[in-house]
Design an enzyme around this catalytic site. Sequence first.
Site, mmCIF file in Angstrom:
data_model
loop_
_atom_site.group_PDB
_atom_site.id
_atom_site.type_symbol
_atom_site.label_atom_id
_atom_site.label_comp_id
_atom_site.label_asym_id
_atom_site.label_seq_id
_atom_site.Cartn_x
_atom_site.Cartn_y
_atom_site.Cartn_z
ATOM 1 N N GLY A 248 -138.039 119.436 70.860
ATOM 2 C CA GLY A 248 -138.699 119.328 69.565
ATOM 3 C C GLY A 248 -139.516 118.070 69.489
ATOM 4 C CE LYS A 249 -140.510 119.819 65.182
ATOM 5 N NZ LYS A 249 -139.200 120.481 65.132
ATOM 6 N NE ARG A 250 -134.976 115.868 65.911
ATOM 7 C CZ ARG A 250 -135.641 116.941 65.544
ATOM 8 N NH1 ARG A 250 -136.954 116.907 65.476
ATOM 9 N NH2 ARG A 250 -135.038 118.077 65.276
#
Length: 493
Positions: A248-250
Amino acid sequence: MTVRVRFAPSPTGQPHIGNIRTVVFNWLFARQHGGQFIIRVEDTDRTRYVPDAVNVMFNSLRWLGLDWDEGPDVGGPHGPYVQSERLPIYREKAQELLDKGWAYRCNCSPERLERVREEQRARGEMIMYDGHCRDLPANAISPDEPHVIRLKMPREGQTQVHDMLKGEVVFENSGIDDQVLLKSDGFPTYHLAVVVDDYLMQITHIIRGDDWLSSAPKHVTLYRAFGWELPEFAHVPLVLGADGRKLGKRHGAISVAEFERQGYLPEALFNFLALVGWAPGEGVDQEVFSREELLQRFDMKRVNLAPAVFSYEKLDWMNGVYIRALSPEALMERLIPFWQDAGLVPYPVTTESLAQLQVMTPIVQERLKVLKDVVPLTDFVFADIPTPAPEALIGPKMTAEQSLQTLEAVRSLLAGVLNWDAASLEPPLRQLCKDLGLKAGQVLGIIRVATSGKEVAPPLFGSLEALGRHATLQRLRRAEDALAASIQQASPA
RNA sequence: GCCCUCAUCGUCUAGUCUGGUCAGGACACAGGCCUUUCAAGCCUGGUACAUGGGUUCAAAUCCCGUUGAGGGCACCA
């Protein structure tokens, strides 16, 4: 029937490596079956729309060499390929479901829904719509008032999803929600749009991430409700980050554009991606595959069931393999933008700097994991360096005085060398080592530090050739001065 | 909490369907060789069938349970 598969991204950000791996599987599957690969933009959530996302995605796919036959930019017989331009179709299909009794209008407020969920949570029940509007008379909610249209999921029985990889997956209908199909803003949800479009675009195989498996029975139910023939489903395992969680984005550097910026070769990344979740098997140990070989050997049915952790280390290794396989000329072409971006090489490459690049490229080739590595490895050739610390200029098992004498001897030798190229530099320098009674490693190490400022640098003779006589002598001189000064200081007369 | 999926070295995996080769390869790691440093290359090494129970002469492989992990449970996709 010809194979038709699709990639259906939503323009909400950068495509990450997990999505792209799934695209690779789709593309491979389509191409090896002589089928079509279609791109459809699923932009039905207006609140999450990111303007440039579609272009970024196109660029990433092109960079990886994944071409498509139909899509928003190239068009095709089943367009438009952007869902926000297909709204009338979804409304019509939603109405059809309403007419057939497979859907109903619902005007429950978000507040009420939240309250219901709250209560369900409190009681530890399954969280789903309570059916408040499910059995209202057909005319109870006017088409003109704000409302949504929900799927009237059967309350009993089971729904089976046939998956190419997992076989038959069975879901109890009682556990499947009355999914919203058409939102109050008139946009469809994913579930309605995906089924309608996959059918209208004649998609034969739906190859998507495992995170969609849970909603697959809703889709199967919709196909049945419409009376459409089911496509094949293949839910491929997710790609996990190093922490073992869904990408994901992280997760840092996971967008394709970022891999490009770091200097990964698209053919290496493509190869590597194909191997995340798939292996040739049958005793084949090969891991480096050309695109053609992959096209020939890839087998959808052999795709692993378990999610895979993405290994940057192994990708680095594979990228190095591909870099080493390049011809020096081809490698240099790919390296030039990285040198330029770092400000080491002028924008139209000058003749002089081209000559330097031609010398440096082959000697850094086997030292690169990613193209960007070339910058810290070769910067000393193109830019001036600070004078090295005197301690660093003292050779192993040598005194400062000895090192200084060596430096002087080297400089006077190099000042008189006729041809300034690696091949002409090496013999006299080696002879000098013998004359001085020193090991090559001792002498060359001192020269290395004096001219590059680094303990670790590309092979010396080539580096000196690229550096040039003038800069080499100048740096040797500066090193001598620094060393002499420190000797002076250590033992004041 | 409920539903679904999955389970071989640290990681990616072969082997599982069609039980019977010291459980094979790659990355990473350690040691060695080569060597002007670093790489690259070559050689060597350690590390895995989650667990309990079956079935069987024989189980990584077939069956059941347990545990663990991942995913899903929106007017997001």
